[in-house]
Design a protein around this motif. Sequence first.
Motif, PDB file in Angstrom:
ATOM      1  N   SER A 116       0.799  -1.219   0.000  1.00  0.00           N
ATOM      2  CA  SER A 116       0.000   0.000   0.000  1.00  0.00           C
ATOM      3  C   SER A 116       0.837   1.276   0.000  1.00  0.00           C
ATOM      4  O   SER A 116       0.447   2.272  -0.587  1.00  0.00           O
ATOM      5  CB  SER A 116      -0.939   0.008   1.202  1.00  0.00           C
ATOM      6  N   ALA A 117       1.993   1.227   0.655  1.00  0.00           N
ATOM      7  CA  ALA A 117       2.847   2.412   0.678  1.00  0.00           C
ATOM      8  C   ALA A 117       3.302   2.747  -0.742  1.00  0.00           C
ATOM      9  O   ALA A 117       3.269   3.907  -1.168  1.00  0.00           O
ATOM     10  CB  ALA A 117       4.052   2.182   1.582  1.00  0.00           C
ATOM     11  N   TRP A 123      -4.099   1.611   4.847  1.00  0.00           N
ATOM     12  CA  TRP A 123      -2.714   2.023   5.100  1.00  0.00           C
ATOM     13  C   TRP A 123      -2.664   3.451   5.680  1.00  0.00           C
ATOM     14  O   TRP A 123      -1.985   3.698   6.681  1.00  0.00           O
ATOM     15  CB  TRP A 123      -1.907   1.945   3.792  1.00  0.00           C
ATOM     16  N   GLN A 127      -1.160   5.481   9.480  1.00  0.00           N
ATOM     17  CA  GLN A 127       0.014   6.375   9.439  1.00  0.00           C
ATOM     18  C   GLN A 127      -0.041   7.412  10.559  1.00  0.00           C
ATOM     19  O   GLN A 127      -1.070   7.836  10.968  1.00  0.00           O
ATOM     20  CB  GLN A 127       0.111   7.083   8.082  1.00  0.00           C
TER      21      GLN A 127
END
Length: 110
Positions: free
Chosen positions: A32-33, A106, A110
Amino acid sequence: MKKSSYIGLYLCGLIATSLISSAYAETDNIDSANLYLAKACAGCHGVDGRSPVDPYYPKIAGQNEGYLYNQLRDMKNGSRNNSQSNIMKGIMTAVSEKEMRAIAAWLAKQ
Ligand code: HEC
Protein backbone atom coordinates in the motif's frame (compact mmCIF):
# COMPACT_ATOMS: atom_id res chain seq x y z
CA MET A 1 -18.37 -40.83 -18.81
CA LYS A 2 -15.04 -42.64 -18.82
CA LYS A 3 -12.94 -42.74 -15.68
CA SER A 4 -10.16 -40.69 -17.37
CA SER A 5 -12.67 -37.86 -18.08
CA TYR A 6 -13.52 -37.67 -14.39
CA ILE A 7 -9.84 -37.41 -13.54
CA GLY A 8 -9.45 -34.65 -16.18
CA LEU A 9 -12.35 -32.68 -14.70
CA TYR A 10 -10.95 -33.09 -11.21
CA LEU A 11 -7.55 -31.76 -12.35
CA CYS A 12 -9.17 -28.76 -14.09
CA GLY A 13 -10.95 -27.98 -10.83
CA LEU A 14 -7.74 -28.14 -8.88
CA ILE A 15 -5.93 -25.84 -11.31
CA ALA A 16 -8.79 -23.33 -11.33
CA THR A 17 -8.91 -23.29 -7.52
CA SER A 18 -5.19 -22.67 -7.21
CA LEU A 19 -5.34 -19.87 -9.81
CA ILE A 20 -8.16 -18.15 -7.95
CA SER A 21 -6.45 -18.42 -4.58
CA SER A 22 -3.16 -17.03 -5.95
CA ALA A 23 -5.07 -14.05 -7.42
CA TYR A 24 -6.51 -13.32 -3.97
CA ALA A 25 -3.13 -13.71 -2.32
CA GLU A 26 -1.67 -11.10 -4.67
CA THR A 27 -4.29 -8.45 -3.88
CA ASP A 28 -4.07 -9.22 -0.16
CA ASN A 29 -0.37 -8.49 -0.32
CA ILE A 30 -0.73 -5.14 -2.07
CA ASP A 31 2.16 -2.92 -1.02
CA SER A 32 0.00 0.00 0.00
CA ALA A 33 2.85 2.41 0.68
CA ASN A 34 4.10 1.93 -2.88
CA LEU A 35 0.59 2.09 -4.24
CA TYR A 36 0.12 5.48 -2.57
CA LEU A 37 3.29 6.70 -4.32
CA ALA A 38 2.56 4.98 -7.65
CA LYS A 39 -0.91 6.58 -7.88
CA ALA A 40 0.68 10.03 -7.35
CA CYS A 41 -1.21 10.66 -4.08
CA ALA A 42 2.01 11.88 -2.44
CA GLY A 43 2.33 14.61 -5.07
CA CYS A 44 -0.52 16.52 -3.42
CA HIS A 45 -0.95 15.06 0.07
CA GLY A 46 2.76 14.56 0.90
CA VAL A 47 4.71 11.32 1.23
CA ASP A 48 3.38 10.83 4.78
CA GLY A 49 -0.18 11.93 4.00
CA ARG A 50 0.08 14.82 6.43
CA SER A 51 2.11 17.44 4.57
CA PRO A 52 -0.07 18.63 1.67
CA VAL A 53 1.58 20.81 -0.96
CA ASP A 54 -1.23 23.37 -0.83
CA PRO A 55 -2.94 24.76 2.28
CA TYR A 56 -6.32 23.96 0.72
CA TYR A 57 -5.47 20.25 0.32
CA PRO A 58 -6.33 17.99 3.27
CA LYS A 59 -4.10 16.01 5.61
CA ILE A 60 -5.33 12.45 5.20
CA ALA A 61 -3.03 10.30 7.38
CA GLY A 62 -4.47 8.93 10.62
CA GLN A 63 -8.06 9.46 9.50
CA ASN A 64 -10.59 6.64 10.04
CA GLU A 65 -10.27 3.87 7.46
CA GLY A 66 -14.00 3.70 6.72
CA TYR A 67 -14.25 7.45 6.29
CA LEU A 68 -11.24 7.49 3.94
CA TYR A 69 -12.64 4.66 1.85
CA ASN A 70 -16.03 6.37 1.58
CA GLN A 71 -14.44 9.65 0.45
CA LEU A 72 -12.33 7.91 -2.19
CA ARG A 73 -15.35 6.00 -3.48
CA ASP A 74 -17.57 9.10 -3.48
CA MET A 75 -15.01 11.22 -5.31
CA LYS A 76 -14.51 8.43 -7.84
CA ASN A 77 -18.23 7.99 -8.52
CA GLY A 78 -18.88 11.74 -8.43
CA SER A 79 -21.31 11.81 -5.48
CA ARG A 80 -18.78 13.98 -3.59
CA ASN A 81 -18.64 16.79 -6.06
CA ASN A 82 -17.30 20.23 -5.30
CA SER A 83 -14.68 22.50 -6.83
CA GLN A 84 -11.76 20.86 -5.01
CA SER A 85 -12.86 17.23 -5.16
CA ASN A 86 -13.00 17.50 -8.93
CA ILE A 87 -9.19 17.45 -8.75
CA MET A 88 -9.45 14.01 -7.17
CA LYS A 89 -12.02 12.65 -9.59
CA GLY A 90 -9.53 12.38 -12.47
CA ILE A 91 -6.96 10.68 -10.24
CA MET A 92 -9.49 8.17 -8.96
CA THR A 93 -10.31 6.82 -12.42
CA ALA A 94 -7.00 4.91 -12.17
CA VAL A 95 -7.66 3.51 -8.68
CA SER A 96 -9.62 0.25 -8.33
CA GLU A 97 -12.00 -0.81 -5.56
CA LYS A 98 -9.35 -3.07 -3.97
CA GLU A 99 -6.72 -0.35 -4.25
CA MET A 100 -9.03 2.18 -2.54
CA ARG A 101 -9.52 -0.25 0.36
CA ALA A 102 -5.78 -0.95 0.61
CA ILE A 103 -4.81 2.74 0.55
CA ALA A 104 -7.53 3.68 3.08
CA ALA A 105 -6.34 0.95 5.48
CA TRP A 106 -2.71 2.02 5.10
CA LEU A 107 -3.44 5.76 5.52
CA ALA A 108 -5.45 5.11 8.69
CA LYS A 109 -2.38 3.52 10.28
CA GLN A 110 0.01 6.38 9.44
C1 HEC B 1 -3.62 16.86 -7.86
C2 HEC B 1 -3.68 16.80 -6.40
C3 HEC B 1 -4.20 15.55 -5.74
C4 HEC B 1 -3.79 14.25 -5.93
C5 HEC B 1 -2.74 13.74 -6.91
C6 HEC B 1 -4.53 13.44 -4.99
N1 HEC B 1 -5.35 14.22 -4.24
FE1 HEC B 1 -6.57 13.60 -2.73
N2 HEC B 1 -7.34 15.44 -2.59
C7 HEC B 1 -6.93 16.56 -3.28
C8 HEC B 1 -7.75 17.68 -2.92
C9 HEC B 1 -7.61 19.10 -3.45
C10 HEC B 1 -8.70 17.21 -1.99
C11 HEC B 1 -9.80 18.03 -1.28
C12 HEC B 1 -11.13 17.86 -1.96
C13 HEC B 1 -12.17 18.78 -1.37
O1 HEC B 1 -11.85 19.87 -0.91
O2 HEC B 1 -13.34 18.35 -1.35
C14 HEC B 1 -8.41 15.80 -1.80
C15 HEC B 1 -9.11 14.99 -0.94
C16 HEC B 1 -8.76 13.70 -0.61
C17 HEC B 1 -9.38 12.89 0.40
C18 HEC B 1 -10.56 13.30 1.29
C19 HEC B 1 -10.06 13.83 2.60
C20 HEC B 1 -11.17 14.23 3.55
O3 HEC B 1 -10.85 14.63 4.66
O4 HEC B 1 -12.35 14.12 3.20
C21 HEC B 1 -8.74 11.70 0.41
C22 HEC B 1 -9.02 10.51 1.31
C23 HEC B 1 -7.70 11.76 -0.61
N3 HEC B 1 -7.74 12.98 -1.20
C24 HEC B 1 -6.84 10.73 -0.90
C25 HEC B 1 -6.05 10.71 -2.05
C26 HEC B 1 -5.41 9.52 -2.54
C27 HEC B 1 -5.47 8.15 -1.90
C28 HEC B 1 -4.76 9.89 -3.70
C29 HEC B 1 -4.02 8.99 -4.66
C30 HEC B 1 -4.82 7.91 -5.25
C31 HEC B 1 -4.97 11.31 -3.87
N4 HEC B 1 -5.76 11.77 -2.86
C32 HEC B 1 -4.42 12.06 -4.89
C33 HEC B 1 -5.87 16.61 -4.17
C34 HEC B 1 -5.20 15.51 -4.67
